[in-house]
Design a protein around this motif. Structure first.
Motif, PDB file in Angstrom:
ATOM      1  N   THR A   1      -6.902  10.098 -26.418  1.00 28.13           N
ATOM      2  CA  THR A   1      -7.435  10.420 -27.796  1.00 28.13           C
ATOM      3  C   THR A   1      -8.703  11.028 -27.789  1.00 28.13           C
ATOM      4  O   THR A   1      -8.755  11.949 -28.647  1.00 28.13           O
TER       5      THR A   1
ATOM      6  N   ARG B   1      -7.907   5.846 -24.548  1.00 25.11           N
ATOM      7  CA  ARG B   1      -9.020   6.167 -25.120  1.00 25.11           C
ATOM      8  C   ARG B   1      -9.199   7.481 -24.661  1.00 25.11           C
ATOM      9  O   ARG B   1      -9.948   8.467 -25.228  1.00 25.11           O
TER      10      ARG B   1
ATOM     11  N   HIS C   1     -16.006   5.765 -29.803  1.00 24.52           N
ATOM     12  CA  HIS C   1     -14.952   4.517 -29.593  1.00 24.52           C
ATOM     13  C   HIS C   1     -15.474   3.323 -29.181  1.00 24.52           C
ATOM     14  O   HIS C   1     -14.896   2.349 -29.349  1.00 24.52           O
TER      15      HIS C   1
ATOM     16  N   LEU D   1     -15.663   9.679 -27.306  1.00 29.10           N
ATOM     17  CA  LEU D   1     -15.532   8.796 -26.563  1.00 29.10           C
ATOM     18  C   LEU D   1     -16.571   7.482 -26.558  1.00 29.10           C
ATOM     19  O   LEU D   1     -16.326   6.412 -26.620  1.00 29.10           O
TER      20      LEU D   1
END
Length: 428
Positions: A27, A24, A97, A94
């Motif tokens: 990403t 994560r 996410h 983030l």
């Protein structure tokens, strides 16, 4: 032997690649750069326009200075403070996410970064140096964005929020709901700043630069680390994974910092300090038909291809390949999991990296000027622009294309022969 080697390689690399691809933080880092990319390209375009070749000889010195001053804000407001956009992008992505209010994740990341940034310039308080907001401050910004987004999520999940009564407008309700998590998060960063003021480093920027950024930048600017990065990109793509995304997530902060150093030197008219930069990778490796420089492969297909399959792949891949999109070649040739072409696929980028590096090191070709050239810019033109409008950059790209064609020739000939014989057999 081939099958055994492929199986061992796959078993070793696939789990690592999957973890990196699904991480994560990597990403969010990748997507944060994507948020900043349009702004970076905008600024880069105007750096090119402001430094158009021979313009300083065509108009007076005063007119040229006025011209550059008029266009200067385009890069000052984008390239020079690119770190701010990346920080906001990382915090946003983030938090998104985790399913939180992404916009608050973005702004709390930026606010946390500003708290850690000394607001003093040459004894004048209340001023933030633009260098701290650009590539120089990006390492601190990345860590700050990760930590602030995690802290913000933690406080939200603890339900330390202010609940507004029904009927209150949504925007107002969300704002009050974020108040305590943001306050707690920013308080943590304020305490960090206070603690570092009592250390020999004085600021966390000095700590990050001394302990982390300087050694990593030195490593990333070297040829050995670059070759390893290029090889890993090729290996991941060979297994059908987007090597660019995986490897660049780690190296982009380093390459962008080196890129920014060159841009500042280029604009100041001084010697460019770095050869390896973001644009070294994007223009002289990826920017020649996509990962693996497959525009050379397409040209070679038109020269030696006999099989209908190869010719059709060449026709389909050529239009996209000119603009550095090579999925038709990667999956159509195919390159993915094809043992016949693993040697040129891995070897050609390494050879080109070495040729490009030493061509710049000995002064045959100027190093990249720090200008971010859009990755879809066709080869030859991108080499010219990336080196600060130097014709040597375009020539180097042409030479590299020929080098890749020579390396690929026997392997593509063998692949074409196999396809041709298979087609002949199927028609009988």
């Amino acid at each position: 032997m081939n099958n055994r080697f492929m199986e061992v390689l796959e078993n070793m690399l696939m789990p690592i690649a999957d973890k990196l691809n699904n991480n994560r933080y990597l990403t969010a880092l990748r997507d944060g750069f994507m948020v900043a990319l349009p702004l970076i390209i905008f600024g880069s375009i105007f750096v090119v326009i402001a430094n158009f070749p021979f313009l300083d000889r065509m108009i007076s010195e005063e007119a040229f200075t006025a011209y550059q001053n008029a266009l200067g804000p385009a890069s000052d407001a984008t390239l020079s403070i690119m770190g701010t956009f990346v920080i906001i992008g990382i915090g946003y992505k983030l938090t998104e996410h985790y399913g939180g209010e992404a916009i608050y994740g973005g702004v709390v990341a930026f606010a946390a970064f500003l708290i850690l940034t000394p607001q003093v310039l040459e004894d004048v308080s209340g001023v933030i140096p633009t260098s701290s907001l650009g590539a120089e401050g990006m390492f601190l910004g990345i860590f700050t964005a990760f930590i602030s987004a995690e802290l913000y999520r933690f406080f939200v999940q603890k339900d330390w929020t202010i609940k507004m009564p029904a009927g209150v407008p949504s925007a107002v309700s969300k704002s009050f709901s974020a108040l305590i998590p943001i306050t707690m998060t920013l308080t943590v960063f304020l305490l960090i700043r206070i603690v570092f003021s009592y250390t020999p480093f004085d600021t966390i920027q000095n700590f990050i630069y001394t302990i982390i950024q300087e050694p990593l930048t030195a490593l990333g600017s070297g040829l050995p680390a670059t070759i390893i990065a290029v090889l890993m990109i090729q290996v991941f793509w060979f297994f059908g994974l987007h090597g660019q995304i995986i490897v660049n997530s780690v190296f982009d902060p380093i390459w962008y910092a080196l890129n920014d150093q060159n841009l500042q030197a280029f604009q100041a008219g001084t010697e460019l300090p770095n050869i390896i930069t973001k644009q070294f990778i994007d223009s002289f490796l990826v920017g020649m038909g996509g990962t693996g420089m497959t525009l050379a492969v397409i040209i070679l297909i038109f020269i030696i291809g006999k099989s209908r399959q190869l010719k059709e792949i060449g026709r389909l891949g050529a239009p996209a390949g000119i603009f550095n999109v090579n999925e038709p070649i990667i999956f159509g040739l195919p390159i993915v999991m094809n043992p016949l072409i693993i040697i040129p696929w891995l070897l050609a980028p390494v050879v080109v990296t070495i040729i490009t590096y030493y061509s710049m090191a000995i002064g045959l070709v100027p190093p990249p000027a720090g200008i971010i050239v859009p990755w879809t810019t066709p080869p030859i033109l991108s080499g010219f622009l990336a080196t600060g409008n130097a014709w040597q950059g375009a020539v180097l790209q042409a030479v590299n294309i020929v080098v890749v064609m020579v390396i690929w020739w026997p392997f593509l000939k063998l692949l074409d022969k196999n396809y041709y014989e298979s087609e002949e057999t199927s028609e009988k």
